[in-house]
Design a protein around this motif. Structure first.
Motif, PDB file in Angstrom:
ATOM      1  N   GLY A  14       0.155  -1.016  -2.585  1.00  0.00           N
ATOM      2  CA  GLY A  14      -0.782  -0.707  -1.514  1.00  0.00           C
ATOM      3  C   GLY A  14      -0.890  -1.744  -0.430  1.00  0.00           C
ATOM      4  O   GLY A  14      -1.875  -1.769   0.298  1.00  0.00           O
ATOM      5  N   ARG A  15       0.083  -2.618  -0.278  1.00  0.00           N
ATOM      6  CA  ARG A  15       0.007  -3.634   0.775  1.00  0.00           C
ATOM      7  C   ARG A  15       1.120  -3.433   1.793  1.00  0.00           C
ATOM      8  O   ARG A  15       1.329  -2.341   2.254  1.00  0.00           O
ATOM      9  CB  ARG A  15       0.003  -5.035   0.156  1.00  0.00           C
ATOM     10  CG  ARG A  15      -1.151  -5.281  -0.793  1.00  0.00           C
ATOM     11  CD  ARG A  15      -2.506  -4.984  -0.189  1.00  0.00           C
ATOM     12  NE  ARG A  15      -2.958  -5.998   0.719  1.00  0.00           N
ATOM     13  CZ  ARG A  15      -3.855  -6.944   0.388  1.00  0.00           C
ATOM     14  NH1 ARG A  15      -4.342  -6.989  -0.829  1.00  0.00           N
ATOM     15  NH2 ARG A  15      -4.254  -7.843   1.281  1.00  0.00           N
ATOM     16  N   GLY A  16       1.820  -4.476   2.185  1.00  0.00           N
ATOM     17  CA  GLY A  16       2.762  -4.396   3.299  1.00  0.00           C
ATOM     18  C   GLY A  16       3.893  -3.420   3.088  1.00  0.00           C
ATOM     19  O   GLY A  16       4.363  -3.210   1.978  1.00  0.00           O
ATOM     20  N   LEU A  17       4.299  -2.783   4.161  1.00  0.00           N
ATOM     21  CA  LEU A  17       5.410  -1.835   4.115  1.00  0.00           C
ATOM     22  C   LEU A  17       6.717  -2.526   4.463  1.00  0.00           C
ATOM     23  O   LEU A  17       6.767  -3.398   5.315  1.00  0.00           O
ATOM     24  CB  LEU A  17       5.188  -0.698   5.103  1.00  0.00           C
ATOM     25  CG  LEU A  17       4.102   0.294   4.728  1.00  0.00           C
ATOM     26  CD1 LEU A  17       2.789  -0.104   5.359  1.00  0.00           C
ATOM     27  CD2 LEU A  17       4.479   1.691   5.192  1.00  0.00           C
ATOM     28  N   TYR A  19      -2.458  -0.626  12.287  1.00  0.00           N
ATOM     29  CA  TYR A  19      -2.588   0.639  11.570  1.00  0.00           C
ATOM     30  C   TYR A  19      -3.728   0.488  10.564  1.00  0.00           C
ATOM     31  O   TYR A  19      -4.071  -0.609  10.134  1.00  0.00           O
ATOM     32  CB  TYR A  19      -1.306   0.984  10.802  1.00  0.00           C
ATOM     33  CG  TYR A  19      -0.088   1.269  11.645  1.00  0.00           C
ATOM     34  CD1 TYR A  19       0.720   0.227  12.105  1.00  0.00           C
ATOM     35  CD2 TYR A  19       0.274   2.577  11.975  1.00  0.00           C
ATOM     36  CE1 TYR A  19       1.836   0.479  12.873  1.00  0.00           C
ATOM     37  CE2 TYR A  19       1.403   2.841  12.730  1.00  0.00           C
ATOM     38  CZ  TYR A  19       2.179   1.782  13.180  1.00  0.00           C
ATOM     39  OH  TYR A  19       3.288   2.039  13.938  1.00  0.00           O
ATOM     40  N   VAL A  37      -7.342  -0.537   4.172  1.00  0.00           N
ATOM     41  CA  VAL A  37      -6.434  -1.665   4.406  1.00  0.00           C
ATOM     42  C   VAL A  37      -5.985  -1.595   5.862  1.00  0.00           C
ATOM     43  O   VAL A  37      -5.508  -0.552   6.318  1.00  0.00           O
ATOM     44  CB  VAL A  37      -5.218  -1.618   3.466  1.00  0.00           C
ATOM     45  CG1 VAL A  37      -4.243  -2.749   3.809  1.00  0.00           C
ATOM     46  CG2 VAL A  37      -5.664  -1.737   2.009  1.00  0.00           C
ATOM     47  N   LEU A  82      -3.416  -2.807   8.519  1.00  0.00           N
ATOM     48  CA  LEU A  82      -2.060  -3.336   8.562  1.00  0.00           C
ATOM     49  C   LEU A  82      -1.675  -3.680   9.990  1.00  0.00           C
ATOM     50  O   LEU A  82      -1.974  -2.940  10.924  1.00  0.00           O
ATOM     51  CB  LEU A  82      -1.074  -2.301   8.018  1.00  0.00           C
ATOM     52  CG  LEU A  82      -1.234  -1.919   6.544  1.00  0.00           C
ATOM     53  CD1 LEU A  82      -0.464  -0.641   6.246  1.00  0.00           C
ATOM     54  CD2 LEU A  82      -0.744  -3.041   5.653  1.00  0.00           C
ATOM     55  N   GLY A 141      -1.427  -6.976   5.135  1.00  0.00           N
ATOM     56  CA  GLY A 141      -2.663  -6.216   5.306  1.00  0.00           C
ATOM     57  C   GLY A 141      -3.913  -7.006   4.970  1.00  0.00           C
ATOM     58  O   GLY A 141      -3.875  -8.016   4.265  1.00  0.00           O
TER      59      GLY A 141
END
Lengths: 113, 115
Positions: A40-43, B35, B89, B91, B109
């Motif tokens: 659920g954090r950075g892409l 985002y 979250v 981002l 994030g």
């Protein structure tokens, strides 16, 4: 609101199997991109396919794009436990200024060792 | 080199308070994006900057949300009078330019919880 719908919402497979997920979208696009997200954090950007391309490969990843059906698929071959993550498609609409992406809802993939 | 960094990584606040979320893009990246991602959903676009100016702020949900990038590098997302529905979250991403094929590099994030 989100542009894309991803299918399935969740996928559970054994290590070594292939994982396929699909993305449908609504408007004309400039390109479509796939991202991976852990915990659920950075892409992390995986691959980009342009609207005039039909298929693209990167390592164990294969992406197809069918603009007539407004859909794309992501195939991960010979999956590994480390591939466990959520996968998102994101589209850049045609004529869009800049690089404003519209994401789908994601597919949660679990690869069991 | 360093990637996109965001601070704080977690923020807990009370309803009605003001919060600031910071994003440090990759050095030299001219485009910066914010985002918001709610639990179980994909990220939703809020705003993007090209240099110091907000090129597209159409995703900001209302006038309680504001973002700045005064020197064309670090950006701050500001939320006034926070509401429980703002919990998500947040981002940040940056790209070298604003072309459609430019890869966006995301930060880890900031997880905001409004009690």
């Amino acid at each position: 609101s989100q542009q894309g719908e991803e299918d399935p919402q969740a996928l559970s497979i054994q290590e070594g199997e292939n994982a396929t997920m699909n993305c449908s979208y609504k408007t004309s696009i400039n390109n479509l991109q796939w991202y991976r997200q852990n915990s659920g954090r950075g892409l992390v950007h995986l691959i980009l396919i342009r609207s005039n391309e039909r298929e693209k490969h990167s390592g164990r990843l294969r992406v197809t794009l069918d603009t007539s059906k407004k859909s794309s698929s992501l195939l991960i071959t010979a999956s590994r436990a480390a591939d466990t993550a959520s996968y998102f498609c994101a589209t850049l609409p045609s004529g869009a200024a800049g690089n404003k992406l519209t994401f789908g809802g994601g597919t949660r993939v679990l690869v069991k060792p | 080199g360093a990637g996109v960094s965001q601070t704080p990584s977690n923020k807990v606040t009370e309803k009605g308070k003001y919060v600031e979320l910071r994003c440090d893009p990759i050095s030299g990246h001219t485009a910066l994006y914010w985002y918001r991602q709610s639990l179980g959903q994909g990220p939703e676009f809020l705003i993007y900057f090209q240099g110091t100016g907000a090129a597209d702020d159409s995703g900001l949900p209302n006038d309680r949300f504001f973002a700045v990038r005064p020197e064309g590098s670090v950006s701050t997302l500001k939320i006034q009078r926070t509401e429980r529905g703002d919990s998500a979250v947040y981002l940040c991403a940056s790209s070298l330019g604003q072309g459609g094929s430019e890869t966006q590099y995301f930060g880890p994030g900031t997880r905001l919880l409004v009690l």
